[in-house]
Design a protein around this motif. Sequence first.
Motif, short mmCIF file in Angstrom:
data_model
loop_
_atom_site.label_atom_id
_atom_site.label_comp_id
_atom_site.label_asym_id
_atom_site.label_seq_id
_atom_site.Cartn_x
_atom_site.Cartn_y
_atom_site.Cartn_z
N ASP A 64 47.80 20.54 -74.15
CA ASP A 64 49.08 21.16 -73.80
C ASP A 64 49.24 21.37 -72.30
O ASP A 64 50.38 21.56 -71.82
N LYS A 65 48.13 21.39 -71.57
CA LYS A 65 48.19 21.73 -70.15
C LYS A 65 48.09 20.52 -69.23
O LYS A 65 48.87 20.39 -68.28
N GLY A 66 47.15 19.66 -69.45
CA GLY A 66 46.95 18.51 -68.58
C GLY A 66 45.50 18.36 -68.19
O GLY A 66 44.60 18.60 -69.01
N ILE A 67 45.24 18.01 -66.93
CA ILE A 67 43.87 17.76 -66.50
C ILE A 67 43.60 18.45 -65.16
O ILE A 67 44.49 18.59 -64.33
N VAL A 68 42.34 18.87 -64.98
CA VAL A 68 41.89 19.45 -63.72
C VAL A 68 40.61 18.74 -63.30
O VAL A 68 39.65 18.63 -64.08
N ALA A 69 40.61 18.22 -62.06
CA ALA A 69 39.41 17.62 -61.48
C ALA A 69 38.61 18.73 -60.80
O ALA A 69 39.14 19.43 -59.93
N LEU A 70 37.35 18.90 -61.21
CA LEU A 70 36.55 20.03 -60.74
C LEU A 70 35.37 19.52 -59.92
O LEU A 70 34.53 18.76 -60.41
N GLU A 71 35.30 19.94 -58.66
CA GLU A 71 34.18 19.61 -57.79
C GLU A 71 33.21 20.78 -57.77
O GLU A 71 33.61 21.93 -57.60
N VAL A 72 31.90 20.50 -57.96
CA VAL A 72 30.88 21.54 -58.01
C VAL A 72 29.96 21.39 -56.80
O VAL A 72 29.45 20.29 -56.52
N LYS A 73 29.73 22.50 -56.08
CA LYS A 73 28.80 22.51 -54.96
C LYS A 73 27.81 23.65 -55.14
O LYS A 73 28.20 24.80 -55.34
N GLY A 74 26.51 23.33 -55.13
CA GLY A 74 25.48 24.33 -55.33
C GLY A 74 24.93 24.88 -54.03
O GLY A 74 25.23 24.38 -52.94
N GLY A 75 24.11 25.93 -54.15
CA GLY A 75 23.47 26.55 -53.00
C GLY A 75 24.42 27.46 -52.26
O GLY A 75 25.55 27.72 -52.68
N GLY A 76 23.95 27.97 -51.09
CA GLY A 76 24.83 28.74 -50.24
C GLY A 76 25.81 27.83 -49.54
O GLY A 76 25.46 26.70 -49.17
N ILE A 77 27.06 28.27 -49.37
CA ILE A 77 28.10 27.42 -48.80
C ILE A 77 28.50 27.98 -47.43
O ILE A 77 28.67 29.19 -47.25
N GLU A 78 28.71 27.07 -46.49
CA GLU A 78 29.07 27.46 -45.12
C GLU A 78 30.20 26.58 -44.62
O GLU A 78 30.18 25.34 -44.80
N PHE A 79 31.22 27.21 -44.01
CA PHE A 79 32.30 26.46 -43.38
C PHE A 79 32.42 26.89 -41.93
O PHE A 79 32.50 28.09 -41.62
N ASN A 80 32.45 25.95 -41.00
CA ASN A 80 32.55 26.23 -39.57
C ASN A 80 34.00 25.99 -39.13
O ASN A 80 34.47 24.86 -39.10
N GLY A 81 34.68 27.11 -38.82
CA GLY A 81 36.07 26.99 -38.43
C GLY A 81 36.28 26.26 -37.13
O GLY A 81 37.35 25.70 -36.88
N THR A 83 34.46 23.60 -35.97
CA THR A 83 34.28 22.14 -36.11
C THR A 83 34.94 21.58 -37.37
O THR A 83 35.12 20.37 -37.49
N GLY A 84 35.24 22.48 -38.31
CA GLY A 84 35.79 22.01 -39.59
C GLY A 84 34.73 21.43 -40.50
O GLY A 84 35.03 20.78 -41.50
N GLY A 85 33.45 21.66 -40.19
CA GLY A 85 32.35 21.12 -40.98
C GLY A 85 31.92 22.03 -42.11
O GLY A 85 32.02 23.25 -42.03
N TRP A 86 31.45 21.43 -43.17
CA TRP A 86 30.95 22.16 -44.34
C TRP A 86 29.45 21.90 -44.48
O TRP A 86 28.95 20.84 -44.11
#
Length: 552
Positions: A64-81, A83-86
Amino acid sequence: MARMYPDHPLGDTKSNAERKVFYALKDTLSNDYIVLHSVPIYRRPNKNGPLLDGEIDFLILHPDKGIVALEVKGGGIEFNGDTGGWASTSFDGTKFKIKNPYEQSKTYCYDLLSDIKNYPTTRRFSYPHGHAVWFPDIDLIGRDLGISPELKGITLGSSDLERVPKAIAQVFKNTLGQSHRKGPGQEGMKALRKFLAPSWKIPINLSRKITDDKESILEATRSQYKVLTLIERFNRAKICGSAGSGKTLLAIEKARRLVETNKKKRVVIVCYNVVLAQFLGQIIPHSNQIDVFHFHGLCMDFCRRASIEIPIPDPQIDQRLFFKNELPDSLLDALSLIDERYDALIVDEGQDFEANWWLPLQEVLKDPDEGIFYIFFDDNQKLYERRNTFPISDPPFSLNENCRNTKQIHKETMKFYRGKIKSKAIGPEGRPPEIVKIKPQSTEQDSVALVVANLLRNEKVDPSDITILTPRKESKSIWNAGDYLSNCPITWQRTEQEIGNNIFCSTIHSFKGLESPVVILTETDAVWGHRKDELFYVATSRANSHLIIVTK
């Protein structure tokens, strides 16, 4: 419980985070959902660009709803504003650069939608779509991810592992919005699942197997040559082996080695079977040093050399006596008149030779008592009910390996073996023998015609690789020369000119010592009594790659 495809994490799934999410989705979502794990995505940025590959970690489908593409990332996550790097940091503190997970899920989702719209079975359905990211190892409560105030609505953290049904429902709502676009429905879900996670099987056709088996069997046969090296110092020897142990090829190799070491040496190979003698004459390199005969052909040839009349059987007398006694006696008569002799005598199918044939045979040697003399025989192939009274008294050397048949065919053949030497198959595994039952209201010819049609059309087998065996001689068989099976004529003549696009047919007796990639054993109702095991032993052991037994 959600329907998962595959139903367990793939063996190469190294991410513990993906495993956490997999079982959380599987165990807590209702069966309204279908979840596809590790969906491959392939795309080409431009017409001439390289093919790029990617992967959607999880694709969640709802009718009834559709589809969702789900990306999974493990561990601690860091984003550098700046440089834009992950980056992702493992539990041991190791840092890894990663791609922007939101861009990954979005890009792959759009690539997937393009494929869906172009695929015949899915393009007629509507698939409302969105994307999301799950960081199952970190707690996002109270965290400000920035970038966009809406970002948090399509992001899941470790706490969502405890509330999967609500969390996934909220993700669908956040990414797809409140619009009431029509979902794919159950049929659309089924079509998409079959497109993205199909089950299929394309077996190797028999033609390909025959080619591979030929190479394996040839290699296995060559391994038997070590026996010749072991007995090289013996001028006289008996070599015993069951069907498929390579006796005939060893006989040929022995003859080749003899003339290779002495260019003046002359060798004669003698067998019982006329058709086998013809075959050996075709495959042995043309040389004035090696002659090949069936026994009675040898007798007649020496009569011609000695310019004496070749005896003709008296129609009033049992012809078996002519071949047993009169023709062999003529060989002695011819030898008494001429000096032509051989340096070495090699006998194949020795078990089929009469006791009184050995004396004239040895006389074809320059040295009847000490000349090189080898006898190859099978202690089980006694189709002609003759005693194995060989002129060589030493114990035989044994061939304990079957190198002609696949293991499956060898297993079938050994059901009918009554000899003393049990052999082990060293060739490829192969297919189990095929038993074809003749259906009521059908004929054996019809059943075999269907078998042959399948071999030619579906299995891509060459007609020359098929042999039909029967216990009946040509005049009494249901198989007539010139009749057709799947547009291929039947022939009872095994010559290069005759085989071609024809299917060869032979009696079991006449095919002794020979082999074929595919053997179809027919007219088995004519095999009965105490000879049944011996005939079936010979017939089944003729097949290299595939054996088909037709029975009522």
